[in-house]
Structure formats: C-alpha cells, structure tokens
Design a protein around this motif. Structure first.
Motif, PDB file in Angstrom:
ATOM      1  N   ASP A   1       3.574  17.200  -9.162  1.00  0.00           N
ATOM      2  CA  ASP A   1       3.789  18.430  -8.388  1.00  0.00           C
ATOM      3  C   ASP A   1       4.573  18.162  -7.097  1.00  0.00           C
ATOM      4  O   ASP A   1       5.693  17.695  -7.146  1.00  0.00           O
ATOM      5  N   SER A   2       3.975  18.422  -5.920  1.00  0.00           N
ATOM      6  CA  SER A   2       4.706  18.299  -4.651  1.00  0.00           C
ATOM      7  C   SER A   2       4.370  17.036  -3.872  1.00  0.00           C
ATOM      8  O   SER A   2       4.594  16.987  -2.652  1.00  0.00           O
ATOM      9  N   ILE A   3       3.828  16.031  -4.529  1.00  0.00           N
ATOM     10  CA  ILE A   3       3.494  14.798  -3.806  1.00  0.00           C
ATOM     11  C   ILE A   3       4.663  13.816  -3.881  1.00  0.00           C
ATOM     12  O   ILE A   3       5.275  13.648  -4.940  1.00  0.00           O
ATOM     13  N   TRP A   4       4.987  13.199  -2.750  1.00  0.00           N
ATOM     14  CA  TRP A   4       5.921  12.066  -2.760  1.00  0.00           C
ATOM     15  C   TRP A   4       5.120  10.828  -2.359  1.00  0.00           C
ATOM     16  O   TRP A   4       4.140  10.925  -1.600  1.00  0.00           O
ATOM     17  N   THR A   5       5.537   9.687  -2.889  1.00  0.00           N
ATOM     18  CA  THR A   5       4.786   8.470  -2.586  1.00  0.00           C
ATOM     19  C   THR A   5       5.710   7.267  -2.495  1.00  0.00           C
ATOM     20  O   THR A   5       6.697   7.175  -3.243  1.00  0.00           O
ATOM     21  N   TYR A   6       5.393   6.378  -1.569  1.00  0.00           N
ATOM     22  CA  TYR A   6       6.240   5.222  -1.274  1.00  0.00           C
ATOM     23  C   TYR A   6       5.361   3.996  -1.112  1.00  0.00           C
ATOM     24  O   TYR A   6       4.422   4.002  -0.306  1.00  0.00           O
ATOM     25  N   LYS A   7       5.651   2.983  -1.917  1.00  0.00           N
ATOM     26  CA  LYS A   7       4.911   1.731  -1.803  1.00  0.00           C
ATOM     27  C   LYS A   7       5.605   0.837  -0.787  1.00  0.00           C
ATOM     28  O   LYS A   7       6.774   0.487  -0.970  1.00  0.00           O
ATOM     29  N   LYS A   8       4.895   0.496   0.275  1.00  0.00           N
ATOM     30  CA  LYS A   8       5.509  -0.307   1.333  1.00  0.00           C
ATOM     31  C   LYS A   8       5.810  -1.715   0.801  1.00  0.00           C
ATOM     32  O   LYS A   8       4.921  -2.356   0.235  1.00  0.00           O
ATOM     33  N   PRO A   9       7.026  -2.190   0.962  1.00  0.00           N
ATOM     34  CA  PRO A   9       7.370  -3.534   0.455  1.00  0.00           C
ATOM     35  C   PRO A   9       6.545  -4.622   1.121  1.00  0.00           C
ATOM     36  O   PRO A   9       6.107  -4.468   2.247  1.00  0.00           O
TER      37      PRO A   9
ATOM     38  N   SER B   1       0.833  -1.210   0.000  1.00  0.00           N
ATOM     39  CA  SER B   1       0.000   0.000   0.000  1.00  0.00           C
ATOM     40  C   SER B   1       0.868   1.261   0.000  1.00  0.00           C
ATOM     41  O   SER B   1       2.069   1.206   0.231  1.00  0.00           O
ATOM     42  N   LEU B   2       0.206   2.403  -0.246  1.00  0.00           N
ATOM     43  CA  LEU B   2       0.942   3.663  -0.420  1.00  0.00           C
ATOM     44  C   LEU B   2       0.946   4.556   0.814  1.00  0.00           C
ATOM     45  O   LEU B   2      -0.115   4.830   1.398  1.00  0.00           O
ATOM     46  N   LEU B   3       2.151   4.993   1.178  1.00  0.00           N
ATOM     47  CA  LEU B   3       2.332   6.104   2.119  1.00  0.00           C
ATOM     48  C   LEU B   3       2.735   7.289   1.252  1.00  0.00           C
ATOM     49  O   LEU B   3       3.648   7.179   0.434  1.00  0.00           O
ATOM     50  N   CYS B   4       2.047   8.404   1.387  1.00  0.00           N
ATOM     51  CA  CYS B   4       2.431   9.548   0.565  1.00  0.00           C
ATOM     52  C   CYS B   4       2.346  10.832   1.376  1.00  0.00           C
ATOM     53  O   CYS B   4       1.848  10.839   2.505  1.00  0.00           O
ATOM     54  N   GLY B   5       2.861  11.895   0.801  1.00  0.00           N
ATOM     55  CA  GLY B   5       2.875  13.148   1.539  1.00  0.00           C
ATOM     56  C   GLY B   5       2.943  14.333   0.598  1.00  0.00           C
ATOM     57  O   GLY B   5       3.078  14.192  -0.617  1.00  0.00           O
ATOM     58  N   HIS B   6       2.859  15.508   1.206  1.00  0.00           N
ATOM     59  CA  HIS B   6       2.809  16.751   0.422  1.00  0.00           C
ATOM     60  C   HIS B   6       4.006  17.638   0.747  1.00  0.00           C
ATOM     61  O   HIS B   6       4.680  17.451   1.746  1.00  0.00           O
ATOM     62  N   ASP B   7       4.231  18.601  -0.132  1.00  0.00           N
ATOM     63  CA  ASP B   7       5.269  19.617  -0.003  1.00  0.00           C
ATOM     64  C   ASP B   7       6.679  19.077  -0.171  1.00  0.00           C
ATOM     65  O   ASP B   7       7.638  19.606   0.395  1.00  0.00           O
ATOM     66  N   TYR B   8       6.788  18.024  -1.010  1.00  0.00           N
ATOM     67  CA  TYR B   8       8.093  17.529  -1.440  1.00  0.00           C
ATOM     68  C   TYR B   8       8.756  18.594  -2.319  1.00  0.00           C
ATOM     69  O   TYR B   8       8.115  19.165  -3.202  1.00  0.00           O
ATOM     70  N   LEU B   9      10.017  18.879  -2.041  1.00  0.00           N
ATOM     71  CA  LEU B   9      10.820  19.884  -2.755  1.00  0.00           C
ATOM     72  C   LEU B   9      10.325  21.326  -2.555  1.00  0.00           C
ATOM     73  O   LEU B   9      10.725  22.222  -3.296  1.00  0.00           O
ATOM     74  N   HIS B  10       9.468  21.541  -1.563  1.00  0.00           N
ATOM     75  CA  HIS B  10       9.062  22.914  -1.234  1.00  0.00           C
ATOM     76  C   HIS B  10      10.276  23.617  -0.612  1.00  0.00           C
ATOM     77  O   HIS B  10      10.892  23.069   0.304  1.00  0.00           O
ATOM     78  N   PRO B  11      10.619  24.822  -1.101  1.00  0.00           N
ATOM     79  CA  PRO B  11      11.832  25.478  -0.585  1.00  0.00           C
ATOM     80  C   PRO B  11      11.813  25.721   0.922  1.00  0.00           C
ATOM     81  O   PRO B  11      12.878  25.777   1.556  1.00  0.00           O
ATOM     82  N   ASP B  12      10.645  25.855   1.507  1.00  0.00           N
ATOM     83  CA  ASP B  12      10.559  26.100   2.955  1.00  0.00           C
ATOM     84  C   ASP B  12      10.646  24.812   3.784  1.00  0.00           C
ATOM     85  O   ASP B  12      10.781  24.879   5.001  1.00  0.00           O
ATOM     86  N   TYR B  13      10.520  23.659   3.130  1.00  0.00           N
ATOM     87  CA  TYR B  13      10.435  22.404   3.890  1.00  0.00           C
ATOM     88  C   TYR B  13      11.413  21.347   3.384  1.00  0.00           C
ATOM     89  O   TYR B  13      10.999  20.273   2.920  1.00  0.00           O
ATOM     90  N   PRO B  14      12.727  21.611   3.466  1.00  0.00           N
ATOM     91  CA  PRO B  14      13.711  20.623   2.994  1.00  0.00           C
ATOM     92  C   PRO B  14      13.657  19.316   3.800  1.00  0.00           C
ATOM     93  O   PRO B  14      14.093  18.264   3.329  1.00  0.00           O
ATOM     94  N   GLY B  15      13.087  19.397   5.001  1.00  0.00           N
ATOM     95  CA  GLY B  15      13.028  18.214   5.865  1.00  0.00           C
ATOM     96  C   GLY B  15      12.151  17.104   5.315  1.00  0.00           C
ATOM     97  O   GLY B  15      12.336  15.931   5.649  1.00  0.00           O
ATOM     98  N   VAL B  16      11.192  17.462   4.450  1.00  0.00           N
ATOM     99  CA  VAL B  16      10.315  16.428   3.877  1.00  0.00           C
ATOM    100  C   VAL B  16      11.142  15.497   2.994  1.00  0.00           C
ATOM    101  O   VAL B  16      11.096  14.270   3.117  1.00  0.00           O
ATOM    102  N   GLU B  17      11.964  16.092   2.113  1.00  0.00           N
ATOM    103  CA  GLU B  17      12.796  15.284   1.216  1.00  0.00           C
ATOM    104  C   GLU B  17      13.826  14.487   2.025  1.00  0.00           C
ATOM    105  O   GLU B  17      14.064  13.302   1.757  1.00  0.00           O
ATOM    106  N   GLN B  18      14.416  15.140   3.022  1.00  0.00           N
ATOM    107  CA  GLN B  18      15.437  14.467   3.835  1.00  0.00           C
ATOM    108  C   GLN B  18      14.844  13.244   4.542  1.00  0.00           C
ATOM    109  O   GLN B  18      15.435  12.163   4.544  1.00  0.00           O
ATOM    110  N   ALA B  19      13.673  13.406   5.101  1.00  0.00           N
ATOM    111  CA  ALA B  19      13.031  12.290   5.813  1.00  0.00           C
ATOM    112  C   ALA B  19      12.664  11.162   4.844  1.00  0.00           C
ATOM    113  O   ALA B  19      12.887   9.978   5.132  1.00  0.00           O
TER     114      ALA B  19
END
Ligand SMILES: C[S@@+](CC[C@H](N)C(=O)[O-])C[C@H]1O[C@@H](n2cnc3c(N)ncnc32)[C@H](O)[C@@H]1O
Length: 165
Positions: free
Chosen positions: A157-165, A126-144
């Motif tokens: 756009d600013s969505i990141w998504t990860y399919k859990k193995p 299943s998918l875990l996803c989030g918002h504000d990927y690569l947003h200049p104010d939130y570098p912590g999203v990409e780092q995490a």
C-alpha cells in the motif's frame, strides 16, 4: 491485530500487518495521532520484546487523551515524547535504534529534515520506513525518499521502507 484495526486512524489493515511483521527491538514512531499504527507496533514488541517510543506534537489535548486511552485499552506501555520530532531525535544515540516509522507531516522539507535527523540513530541493517508514499496530497514523501534513501522499496500500500546499509 483486531485492537489496532479498531483504533481510529489512517493505516490499512495490510499496512498494520506489515508493521507488526517488521517492528523489532528499540522502535520509534514519529506521528502517532490516536495510536492506530502504534498499537500494531506495540503489540508486536509486547510478544517479541522491545520498547516503542511514540513521538507526536499532539496539538489537541483530546487527541492525546484518546491516544493514552487506546494504549491503556490494548495494555501497551509505550514511552511518550510529546514534542517536535527533530528535537526528540537529539535524545537518541547514533546507531541505537532497530526500527523507525515516520508518519508525521509528509511535507518535503519536514520529511527531509526527519530522515536526516533520524537515519543516523538507526543501526546498520535496520529499517527506516514511512507512510503515505505516492499519496496524491504528499508528493514530498516520494521526493525525499528518492533523494535520501536510494533503493527504498514500497512493500505494501502506502508504506516505503529503506534498509540502512
Ligand atoms: C497522519 S497522523 C499519524 C497517524 C498515525 N500513525 C495512525 O496510525 O493513525 C500525523 C501525526 O503527526 C504529528 N506531527 C506532525 N508533524 C510533527 C512533528 N514535526 N513532530 C511530531 N509530530 C508531528 C501530528 O500531530 C499528527 O498526530
């Protein structure tokens, strides 16, 4: 989707469409604010079947009131947890959720804590996803995401998504 797009918030129309296309089953949104993304997810689950739980601190009562009003306007019945996302995770069993969307503080430490608290609650595949990927104010999203979600993608756009193995 017109109902989602007419709700105040921060998601682009393409992101709302992506959420609509991918939300399924037992879904959780962390960070609902006035309900823009919740409307997109909720509308999908209304036609496809499923249940959306919206988690937010709603620090201002007027925002919470507007969220509830927006859910009513779109005739959506969502489960509401007005509390900290880390505490809320304890109410869900491991491997019980089909879709998780994180759009809360966006700070590195908070995002790491949320991924660690919520990923075990997600079913494999299943998918875990989030918002504000690569947003200049939130570098912590990409780092995490880099540290905890190897192979995650940025489908729109600013969505990141990860399919859990
Ligand atoms: C960017 S807004 C969410 C926007 C919303 N997804 C939309 O479509 O408009 C972020 C929300 O996350 C909530 N939030 C921040 N930290 C939180 C936490 N630790 N637990 C629960 N909610 C949190 C805030 O109260 C705020 O309403």
């Amino acid at each position: 989707m017109e109902q989602a797009e007419s709700t105040d918030g921060f998601m682009t129309p393409s992101e709302l469409n992506w959420l609509y296309d991918h939300a399924c089953g037992q879904s959780v949104e962390i960070g609902s604010y006035k309900g823009r993304s919740a409307t997109a997810i909720g509308l999908k689950l209304k036609v496809a079947g499923g249940q959306l739980t919206c988690i937010d601190l709603w620090g201002w009562d007027w925002v919470y009131d507007e969220f509830q009003e927006n859910m009513k306007r779109s005739k959506l019945k969502v489960h509401i947890m007005r509390m900290n996302s880390i505490d809320a995770a304890k109410s869900f069993k491991e491997q019980s959720l089909d879709f998780i969307f994180i759009d809360s503080s966006h700070e590195y430490e908070d995002t790491v804590a949320e991924i660690k608290a919520w990923l075990p609650r997600l079913k494999s595949g299943s998918l875990l996803c989030g918002h504000d990927y690569l947003h200049p104010d939130y570098p912590g999203v990409e780092q995490a995401a880099n540290e905890l979600c190897p192979g995650y993608e940025n489908p729109v756009d600013s969505i990141w998504t990860y399919k859990k193995p």
